[in-house]
Enzyme design. Structure first.
Site, PDB file in Angstrom:
ATOM      1  N   CYS A 163       0.206  -3.319  -7.682  1.00 26.51           N
ATOM      2  CA  CYS A 163       0.911  -2.211  -8.321  1.00 26.51           C
ATOM      3  C   CYS A 163       2.257  -2.108  -7.631  1.00 26.51           C
ATOM      4  O   CYS A 163       2.352  -1.634  -6.503  1.00 26.51           O
ATOM      5  CB  CYS A 163       0.116  -0.912  -8.191  1.00 26.51           C
ATOM      6  SG  CYS A 163       0.979   0.518  -8.894  1.00 26.51           S
ATOM      7  N   GLU A 203       3.150  -3.533 -15.088  1.00 27.07           N
ATOM      8  CA  GLU A 203       2.661  -4.839 -14.661  1.00 27.07           C
ATOM      9  C   GLU A 203       3.373  -5.899 -15.484  1.00 27.07           C
ATOM     10  O   GLU A 203       3.816  -5.633 -16.598  1.00 27.07           O
ATOM     11  CB  GLU A 203       1.135  -4.922 -14.856  1.00 27.07           C
ATOM     12  CG  GLU A 203       0.494  -6.101 -14.156  1.00 27.07           C
ATOM     13  CD  GLU A 203       0.857  -6.187 -12.689  1.00 27.07           C
ATOM     14  OE1 GLU A 203       1.752  -7.003 -12.354  1.00 27.07           O
ATOM     15  OE2 GLU A 203       0.273  -5.453 -11.878  1.00 27.07           O
TER      16      GLU A 203
END
Length: 247
Positions: free
Chosen positions: A2, A103
């Site tokens: 992340c 992402e």
């Protein structure tokens, strides 16, 4: 992994779930990046409190802040034993408010960013750890202990826990941040490791339906932090496998 996330919504409703008042000035953020400051919920004198902290955990033993640049995430599989995290896991867990994360997926040499959020659009909390680091004394200064060091010499920082991707995220990336269920927020903050309730918070992260859609490459630039970062974009779908992210 992340490496970027957003915090664009009013957080007061989320804070009520933890029985804490958001006491930090914080404008909507559309592209929070490592080394930047972001709101964190942590336990202070046995009560939940909020504070802005630096993203990228700096262990107490680090020689300088740059150590934290490589510690923006902590894997749940090793967080109990890795030297950088194991003490914080035992004593300094925290919640990281957010409403989405980014992402990237690579195809044919191109990296396409996607935004991942709850289908409801509601904010949520990542499971995190925090640490307080004291800058080493310079020549002519005396060392200070953790509680007495002046604010100018201390840096409070955090990391976000990650776990194996669920079936929705798996086509995008093999890892995802741990999104806690609201009923586990307080367990994560104040239960001791080893208790059944505490372990359940990690073993059963939130499984709410997720919404994923492609966004602009503007998010690649840390200085870009405005609504353009979360705006949907059209992409060449033939670059990718079946468009698993939806319509």
């Amino acid at each position: 992994m992340c490496g970027r996330y957003t915090n664009t919504k009013d957080l007061n409703g989320l804070m009520q779930l933890v029985e804490v008042v958001l006491r930090v000035a914080f404008n909507p953020r559309y592209n929070i990046a490592p080394t930047q400051m972001a709101p964190v919920v942590f336990m202070d004198k046995n009560k939940p409190a909020t504070k802005l902290m630096r993203w990228g955990l700096i262990p107490a033993w680090a020689k300088d802040e740059t150590t934290g640049n490589a510690l923006i995430n902590a894997r749940v599989e090793t967080v109990k034993t890795r030297a950088a995290f194991k003490e914080a896991f035992q004593q300094r867990r925290c919640l990281i408010p957010a409403d989405s994360f980014y992402e990237w997926q690579e195809r044919e040499g191109k990296r396409q960013p996607f935004r991942v959020m709850l289908k409801s659009g509601e904010p949520f909390c990542f499971a995190g750890l925090w640490e307080r680091w004291i800058r080493p004394a310079s020549v002519g200064q005396s060392d200070s202990d953790l509680d007495e060091a002046p604010l100018s010499q201390t840096v409070e920082s955090f990391t976000i826990l990650t776990t194996s991707a669920n079936k929705t995220i798996a086509p995008l990336h093999h890892r995802m941040p741990v999104i806690l269920q609201p009923e586990h927020y307080r367990w994560w903050l104040d239960h001791k490791p080893g208790s059944g309730l505490f372990e359940q918070a990690l073993a059963n992260p939130a499984q709410e339906p997720l919404k994923i859609y492609p966004v602009s490459n503007l998010v690649n630039t840390v200085k870009t932090d405005d609504p353009r970062c979360v705006a949907p974009v059209q992409i060449e779908r033939d670059m990718f496998e079946k468009p698993w992210w939806g319509d």
